[in-house]
Each structure stands twice: as structure tokens, then as C-alpha cells.
Design a protein around this motif. Structure first.
Motif, PDB file in Angstrom:
ATOM      1  N   ASP A   1       0.806  -1.219   0.000  1.00  0.00           N
ATOM      2  CA  ASP A   1       0.000   0.000   0.000  1.00  0.00           C
ATOM      3  C   ASP A   1       0.841   1.272   0.000  1.00  0.00           C
ATOM      4  O   ASP A   1       0.324   2.352  -0.269  1.00  0.00           O
ATOM      5  CB  ASP A   1      -0.922   0.029   1.229  1.00  0.00           C
TER       6      ASP A   1
ATOM      7  N   GLU B   1     -19.598   5.081   0.036  1.00  0.00           N
ATOM      8  CA  GLU B   1     -18.203   5.407   0.315  1.00  0.00           C
ATOM      9  C   GLU B   1     -17.260   4.796  -0.720  1.00  0.00           C
ATOM     10  O   GLU B   1     -16.279   5.430  -1.130  1.00  0.00           O
ATOM     11  CB  GLU B   1     -17.829   4.938   1.725  1.00  0.00           C
ATOM     12  N   LEU B   2     -17.534   3.573  -1.151  1.00  0.00           N
ATOM     13  CA  LEU B   2     -16.712   2.971  -2.207  1.00  0.00           C
ATOM     14  C   LEU B   2     -16.882   3.753  -3.508  1.00  0.00           C
ATOM     15  O   LEU B   2     -15.914   3.942  -4.262  1.00  0.00           O
ATOM     16  CB  LEU B   2     -17.095   1.504  -2.402  1.00  0.00           C
TER      17      LEU B   2
ATOM     18  N   GLY C   1      -7.479   4.124  -0.822  1.00  0.00           N
ATOM     19  CA  GLY C   1      -7.791   3.255   0.311  1.00  0.00           C
ATOM     20  C   GLY C   1      -6.862   2.066   0.380  1.00  0.00           C
ATOM     21  O   GLY C   1      -5.846   1.985  -0.309  1.00  0.00           O
ATOM     22  N   GLY C   2      -7.223   1.139   1.264  1.00  0.00           N
ATOM     23  CA  GLY C   2      -6.430  -0.073   1.424  1.00  0.00           C
ATOM     24  C   GLY C   2      -5.654  -0.140   2.721  1.00  0.00           C
ATOM     25  O   GLY C   2      -4.971  -1.133   2.990  1.00  0.00           O
TER      26      GLY C   2
ATOM     27  N   THR D   1      -7.022   5.247   6.136  1.00  0.00           N
ATOM     28  CA  THR D   1      -7.517   5.846   4.898  1.00  0.00           C
ATOM     29  C   THR D   1      -9.044   5.878   4.862  1.00  0.00           C
ATOM     30  O   THR D   1      -9.644   6.070   3.809  1.00  0.00           O
ATOM     31  CB  THR D   1      -6.976   5.084   3.667  1.00  0.00           C
TER      32      THR D   1
ATOM     33  N   SER E   1     -14.674   6.688  -3.539  1.00  0.00           N
ATOM     34  CA  SER E   1     -13.292   6.326  -3.872  1.00  0.00           C
ATOM     35  C   SER E   1     -13.113   6.142  -5.375  1.00  0.00           C
ATOM     36  O   SER E   1     -12.083   6.525  -5.943  1.00  0.00           O
ATOM     37  CB  SER E   1     -12.883   5.052  -3.127  1.00  0.00           C
TER      38      SER E   1
ATOM     39  N   ASP F   1     -11.290   3.501   5.245  1.00  0.00           N
ATOM     40  CA  ASP F   1     -11.954   2.420   4.528  1.00  0.00           C
ATOM     41  C   ASP F   1     -13.179   1.933   5.309  1.00  0.00           C
ATOM     42  O   ASP F   1     -13.123   1.788   6.537  1.00  0.00           O
ATOM     43  CB  ASP F   1     -10.995   1.247   4.331  1.00  0.00           C
TER      44      ASP F   1
ATOM     45  N   ASN G   1     -13.630  -5.560  -3.000  1.00  0.00           N
ATOM     46  CA  ASN G   1     -14.394  -5.557  -1.764  1.00  0.00           C
ATOM     47  C   ASN G   1     -14.503  -7.000  -1.300  1.00  0.00           C
ATOM     48  O   ASN G   1     -15.441  -7.712  -1.643  1.00  0.00           O
ATOM     49  CB  ASN G   1     -15.782  -4.934  -1.992  1.00  0.00           C
TER      50      ASN G   1
ATOM     51  N   ALA H   1     -11.075  -3.588   1.569  1.00  0.00           N
ATOM     52  CA  ALA H   1     -11.580  -2.833   0.416  1.00  0.00           C
ATOM     53  C   ALA H   1     -10.500  -1.893  -0.095  1.00  0.00           C
ATOM     54  O   ALA H   1      -9.881  -1.156   0.679  1.00  0.00           O
ATOM     55  CB  ALA H   1     -12.824  -2.034   0.800  1.00  0.00           C
ATOM     56  N   THR H   2     -10.274  -1.946  -1.409  1.00  0.00           N
ATOM     57  CA  THR H   2      -9.293  -1.084  -2.064  1.00  0.00           C
ATOM     58  C   THR H   2      -9.789  -0.762  -3.466  1.00  0.00           C
ATOM     59  O   THR H   2     -10.389  -1.611  -4.119  1.00  0.00           O
ATOM     60  CB  THR H   2      -7.917  -1.770  -2.173  1.00  0.00           C
TER      61      THR H   2
END
Length: 327
Positions: free
Chosen positions: A80, A237-238, A143-144, A149, A241, A151, A124, A128-129
């Protein structure tokens, strides 16, 4: 000398490795345990041991050595930051691998899901990234790193949200949710005063955390307002991102932005509220762009193999051939 490429999708729960010859034909496939230094008890030191044993397995099966691997691609959970990439890259070199690309595993979703190799992947699963690659080869990860961050996705976070909402009802007068009854049944308790002892006793059991997450989706399927609210919040939220990745990478030269949805929660989640919220957030915030969302049906390790072969055969279309062999 025989020449091969190696693709590795290294996760916090399991790892998949695929060995191909340089003509793009599958030679071997290996399922391995976790290779995320953040979940391994021995950290980076244990990760190096795991990778070494994994490589040695391939070497022994095919009477080859590190010099036979002319190109490798590693998509690793736990990569990351630049420092993490440097540490893991150095250990791969110590193990004899010279030609390789190393990235977070989320990027493999772009390579495995987008024939052009350009797009965004929303992982996911355990965590989650979001990762994106544009046509200029620029890459960005959003994220990640958990709470650092901000997440909110991943099975673990969903299970935690379900646990906390049940607690909120039991001890703060929060809204009722049928997850209260589900948790009491699964934990085999009858008093709210036994709730946290029972929850904490089960949190180290991954199968229980998975069960808690499934309970959340089951509750949403029954129209439970609290469960649906959790899924919609995570999806929103995802989606934010994804919007961040679009802003960072532009994608001004593509007519359609491909967004790949990957990971067990996105792929296997039994209620569409979370994925629908991702789509809504992205579409509303990008009204002039065409965005195409689709579930990743190929294993991410296919993206690693494609990436490794691209380093050998630049400009050739490898997508259909590789994903066809790996499913």
C-alpha cells in the motif's frame, strides 16, 4: 533454456499462482495460503519464507530455477505504500527473481477485467481497495489501509458494522434490527449482557466473521432497514473512492470508463444494495461520463499473468487467450 512467466495474486486469506510459458500457455497452477505480511504472524520475515517455499514448489515440479522466470507480476495485498513496495521488492530479488512488476492486488482486477488494461477496480473482499490505470500507464490506489484511509468496505468492516448496530439497539435504544435475533441464535445466548463476551470470543474465527457478514445480507434481503442502511453507506463510500480515482487519472481519452467489481463481497453478496449504491454515487457525480460497471468473472491472477507477458510481448493482445485458460 526454458522460459516462463509467473503471475501471483497474493491475499490475506489465500494466494493463487499461475505459471505460463512465454507463448501464453498455462503450465501450472498453485493455491497457496495467505501472503499478506499484515496478517502473517511473522510479518515480512514470514512472507519471505512463504514466497521462497512457493517458488521452490514450482522449481521442483518443473526442474527449473529462478533464471527460467523471464517475467513475473505480483499483485500483493499489503503493498500500500512505497516503503512496503521497496521491502517486498527487495525480498523478491533476494529470492532470485530479477524481472518483475509489483503492485497492490487491486490492480490485477483492471488487468483481468478490462481487455484494454485501462479502468478501475473496486476490490471488496476481506478488505476494500480501489485501484485505477489509465491509457498513459498512470496508476492510483485509493484506500487499502483500513481506518488510516477511512476504509469502510470489506467483509470484516461489514461484520463489525452489524455487531455495532446490534449493540446500539441493545444498549443505546437504537432502532430494532432482525440481526439482533440472528446474532442471539448464532452466538447461542439469551441475554443481552452476554452479547459482547460471545462476540469477542468469536471474532478471531474467520468463518464466524464470514457468517456475520452473510447475516447482514440476509437481513437486508428481508427488508431490514438497519442492514440496508449499512450496505448503502458502504456502497456510497466505495463510490466516492471510485470518483477519486476518476479525478486523479482523468480518463479523458476513453469513451467509456470501465469499473470492475471484484472481491467476495461484491461478487457473492446476496443483496444488490451495496453495488447499487456504488453505481449511483459514481453516475450522479459524473453526469457527462459514460461508466460501465461489471462483475469480475475471471480470477485476478489472470491479470498478473497478462501483466507479466506484456513485459515480454509488448503490444500483443493477450487478454482472451489468458483468461480463457484460467476461467
Amino acid at each position: 533454456m526454458k522460459s516462463f512467466v509467473l503471475g501471483v495474486d497474493g491475499g490475506g486469506s489465500n494466494t493463487q499462482c499461475a505459471l505460463f510459458d512465454i507463448e501464453g500457455n498455462q503450465v501450472d497452477f498453485l493455491d497457496w495460503g495467505p501472503t499478506n505480511h499484515e496478517v502473517l504472524p511473522g510479518g515480512f520475515e514470514q512472507l519471505e519464507e512463504e514466497l521462497g517455499q512457493m517458488f521452490d514448489t514450482f522449481y521442483a515440479r518443473h526442474s527449473i530455477q529462478a533464471s527460467n522466470l523471464v517475467s513475473c507480476a505480483f499483485g500483493m495485498a499489503g503493498v500500500d505504500t512505497k516503503l512496503q513496495s521497496e521491502i517486498i521488492g527487495n525480498m523478491i530479488r533476494r529470492l532470485g527473481i530479477k524481472e518483475f512488476v509489483l503492485s497492490n492486488d487491486a490492480y490485477l482486477g483492471v488487468k483481468a477485467g478490462c481487455p484494454s488494461g485501462v479502468g478501475i477496480c473496486v476490490i471488496n473482499g476481506t478488505g476494500a481497495t480501489i485501484a485505477g490505470i489509465n491509457s498513459q500507464g498512470q496508476m492510483v490506489q485509493i484506500g487499502g489501509q483500513g481506518y488510516l484511509t477511512g476504509d469502510v468496505g470489506g467483509g470484516g468492516a461489514l461484520a463489525t458494522a452489524a455487531i455495532s448496530e446490534v449493540y446500539d439497539h441493545l444498549f443505546r435504544g437504537g432502532p430494532y434490527t432482525i440481526m439482533v435475533d440472528q446474532f442471539f441464535e448464532v452466538l447461542q445466548i439469551s441475554s443481552k449482557h452476554d452479547y459482547m463476551d460471545a462476540v469477542t470470543a468469536n471474532l478471531q474465527d474467520r468463518s464466524k466473521r464470514v457468517e456475520f457478514t452473510k447475516m447482514l445480507f440476509d437481513a437486508a434481503n428481508q427488508g431490514d432497514a438497519v442492514a440496508l442502511s449499512i450496505l448503502r453507506h458502504v456502497g456510497k463510500e466505495l463510490g466516492r473512492s471510485v470518483n477519486g480515482a476518476i479525478q486523479e487519472l482523468g480518463f479523458d481519452d476513453v469513451k467509456v470508463i470501465d469499473v470492475v467489481l471484484a472481491g467476495s463481497v461484491n461478487v457473492k453478496g446476496s443483496n444488490p444494495a451495496l453495488v447499487d449504491a456504488i453505481k449511483e454515487e459514481v453516475i450522479v457525480k459524473n453526469p457527462t461520463r459514460n461508466v460501465d460497471f461489471f462483475i469480475l468473472h475471471h480470477p485476478p491472477v489472470a491479470g498478473a499473468v497478462i501483466w507479466a507477458l506484456e513485459k515480454v510481448y509488448r503490444g500483443q493482445d493477450l487478454f482472451d487467450k489468458i483468461v480463457g485458460q484460467l476461467g
